[in-house]
Design an enzyme around this catalytic site. Structure first.
Site, PDB file in Angstrom:
ATOM      1  CG  HIS A  72      41.353 -34.280 -37.544  1.00  0.00           C
ATOM      2  ND1 HIS A  72      39.934 -33.806 -36.796  1.00  0.00           N
ATOM      3  CD2 HIS A  72      41.927 -34.758 -36.888  1.00  0.00           C
ATOM      4  CE1 HIS A  72      39.274 -33.568 -36.002  1.00  0.00           C
ATOM      5  NE2 HIS A  72      41.006 -33.975 -35.310  1.00  0.00           N
ATOM      6  CE1 TYR A 196      32.226 -27.521 -40.442  1.00  0.00           C
ATOM      7  CE2 TYR A 196      33.229 -29.807 -40.640  1.00  0.00           C
ATOM      8  CZ  TYR A 196      33.246 -28.605 -40.874  1.00  0.00           C
ATOM      9  OH  TYR A 196      34.274 -27.849 -41.163  1.00  0.00           O
ATOM     10  N   PRO A 288      32.608 -19.552 -43.161  1.00  0.00           N
ATOM     11  CG  PRO A 288      32.396 -19.441 -40.868  1.00  0.00           C
ATOM     12  CD  PRO A 288      32.398 -18.770 -42.799  1.00  0.00           C
ATOM     13  CE  LYS A 292      38.037 -26.139 -49.188  1.00  0.00           C
ATOM     14  NZ  LYS A 292      38.691 -27.277 -48.732  1.00  0.00           N
ATOM     15  CE1 TYR A 380      35.720 -29.512 -44.144  1.00  0.00           C
ATOM     16  CE2 TYR A 380      37.058 -30.626 -43.382  1.00  0.00           C
ATOM     17  CZ  TYR A 380      36.863 -29.934 -43.334  1.00  0.00           C
ATOM     18  OH  TYR A 380      36.745 -29.277 -42.191  1.00  0.00           O
TER      19      TYR A 380
HETATM   20  C1  PHB Z   1      37.674 -24.549 -36.507  1.00  0.00           C
HETATM   21  O1  PHB Z   1      37.877 -24.805 -35.857  1.00  0.00           O
HETATM   22  O2  PHB Z   1      37.534 -22.954 -36.322  1.00  0.00           O
HETATM   23  C2  PHB Z   1      37.070 -24.488 -37.938  1.00  0.00           C
HETATM   24  C3  PHB Z   1      36.686 -24.783 -38.188  1.00  0.00           C
HETATM   25  C4  PHB Z   1      35.987 -25.752 -39.745  1.00  0.00           C
HETATM   26  C5  PHB Z   1      35.153 -24.190 -39.665  1.00  0.00           C
HETATM   27  C6  PHB Z   1      34.937 -23.359 -39.597  1.00  0.00           C
HETATM   28  C7  PHB Z   1      36.013 -23.146 -38.030  1.00  0.00           C
HETATM   29  O3  PHB Z   1      35.215 -25.245 -40.849  1.00  0.00           O
END
Ligand code: PHB
Ligand code: APR
Length: 384
Positions: A72, A196, A288, A292, A380
């Site tokens: 990505h 997000y 989450p 990280k 990130y």
């Molecule tokens: C996930 O795909 O479970 C996932 C992806 C990004 C995040 C948290 C969880 O920041």
């Protein structure tokens, strides 16, 4: 029985450490409380920093990740339906790899040659200030393993940190007043990138595991029960929190996994107690939001693996002496970023309208400032 390093826990931290040590010719045994099948059944996050990709390559565990993982180049953030693109490649010249933690764990398990004792009960750590040894019970028989070092890679609820006297360890913690309700579904992701989303009803995340499998989350109250969430209720709530175009495009289906995870920031200090070291979730938890957790765990064991090799093979204590300080510097930076992402994107019941205006201002600042976006991107994709 005798080995050089006993590793407690066969999550990604323990397995990666075991692999790095066995590649260097260090003898290590892993003790895991659960079965291999149980460990592989846990659904966790799925974004790897490039440093983690390189570590898995170094461990010889990268082939399937490169074949099946998705590179990505950016991610999307949205606030009340307004969308912004964070272009990692343009901003910092780096990428991330979307590849599930479950798959990372499976690859590390497959490649391991050393001994892993699954379903090891009643693991206990002894004399880690002097001549360490570990005991465990398997099929009703108690065993003793003498060793040079113990690596506590047994997660937040493990026995390693719990074995320390309270006076030896300082803990720093923030528990958030909400959790994430996650759904896994065999449908193509709604977008090529992760989204997000901040919304007045709460945070939402559109993530993915493969071109045909998606992972979605919505923020829920900390005391919410998963039984209260039918698939229909989940999809309706998710759509409400996304911009209309995205909401319309989502392909829904029956969930193949649904669970609620609480959000917590936690750090234990220090990470070394004589001949015992903590790594991964045993030492720290991040919410989450910044993805990280796994990356921090892999970062810890990269440092710890080198330090243990230096001590065992070169007779130098420099690495193990500085492990705690060096690891904690990285850990606190990731804690800060995860806390910041969480603060920006969630609805905090206690901060009211003032808090939401501040969050909006932060989002507008990101939209208008390349420097601000660069800072987000740099964190990130992973700090060096
Ligand atoms: C996930 O795909 O479970 C996932 C992806 C990004 C995040 C948290 C969880 O920041
Ligand atoms: N004895 C032996 N094993 C134990 C014990 C114990 N007393 N307690 C816990 N374990 C095992 C758990 O069953 C688990 O398999 O330790 C392992 C710890 O694995 P994880 O919880 O996955 O932690 P870690 O390997 O540090 O991975 C870091 O990244 O995405 C994040 O939080 C997520 O799990 C993730 C983490």
């Amino acid at each position: 029985m005798r080995t050089q390093v006993v590793i407690i826990g066969a999550g990604p931290a323990g397995l990666a450490l075991g692999r790095l040590l066995e590649q260097a010719g260090v003898d290590a045994m892993i003790l895991e409380r659960k079965s291999a099948q149980y460990v592989l059944g846990r659904i966790r996050a799925g974004v790897l920093e490039w440093g983690s990709v390189e570590l898995l390559d170094r461990a010889g565990a990268g082939a399937r990740m490169h074949a099946e993982g998705l590179v990505h180049h950016g991610t999307a953030l949205s606030f009340d339906g307004d969308r912004m693109h964070i272009d990692f490649t343009d901003l910092v010249g780096k990428q991330v790899m979307v590849y599930g933690q479950t798959e990372v764990t499976r690859d590390l398990m497959d490649i391991r040659q050393g001994t892993t004792i699954y379903e090891a009960e009643d693991v206990q750590l002894h004399d880690f200030d002097g001549q360490p040894w570990v005991s465990y019970t398997k099929d009703g028989t108690t065993h003793r393993i003498d060793c040079d070092f113990i690596a506590g890679c047994d997660g937040y609820h493990g026995v390693s940190r719990a074995s320390l006297p309270a006076s030896a360890v300082s803990t720093f913690e923030r528990v958030y007043p909400f959790g994430w309700l996650g759904v896994l579904v065999d449908k193509p992701p709604v977008d090529p990138e992760l989204i997000y989303a901040h919304h007045a009803r709460g945070f939402a995340l559109c993530s993915q595991r493969s071109p045909t499998r998606s992972r979605y989350y919505v923020q829920v109250a900390a005391d919410e029960k998963v039984e209260a969430w039918s698939d229909t209720r989940f999809w309706d709530e998710l759509r409400r929190r996304l911009d209309p175009q995205t909401a319309e495009r989502i392909e829904t289906g029956p969930s193949i996994e649904k669970s609620i995870a609480p959000l917590r920031s936690f750090v234990a200090e220090p990470l070394r107690f004589g001949r015992l070291f903590l790594a991964g979730d045993a030492a720290h938890i991040v919410p989450p939001t910044g993805a990280k957790g796994l990356n921090l765990a892999l970062g810890d064991v990269a440092l710890l693996g080198d330090a243990l090799m230096e001590a065992l093979q070169e007779g130098s204590d420099a690495g193990i002496d500085s492990y705690s300080v060096r690891a904690l510097q990285r850990i606190w930076k990731a804690e800060r970023f995860s806390w910041w992402m969480t603060s920006l994107l969630h609805v905090f019941p206690e901060t009211g309208d003032f808090g939401r205006r501040i969050q909006r201002a932060e989002f507008d600042y990101l939209m208008g400032s390349r420097a601000a976006r660069q800072s987000l991107a740099e964190n990130y994709v992973g700090l060096p």
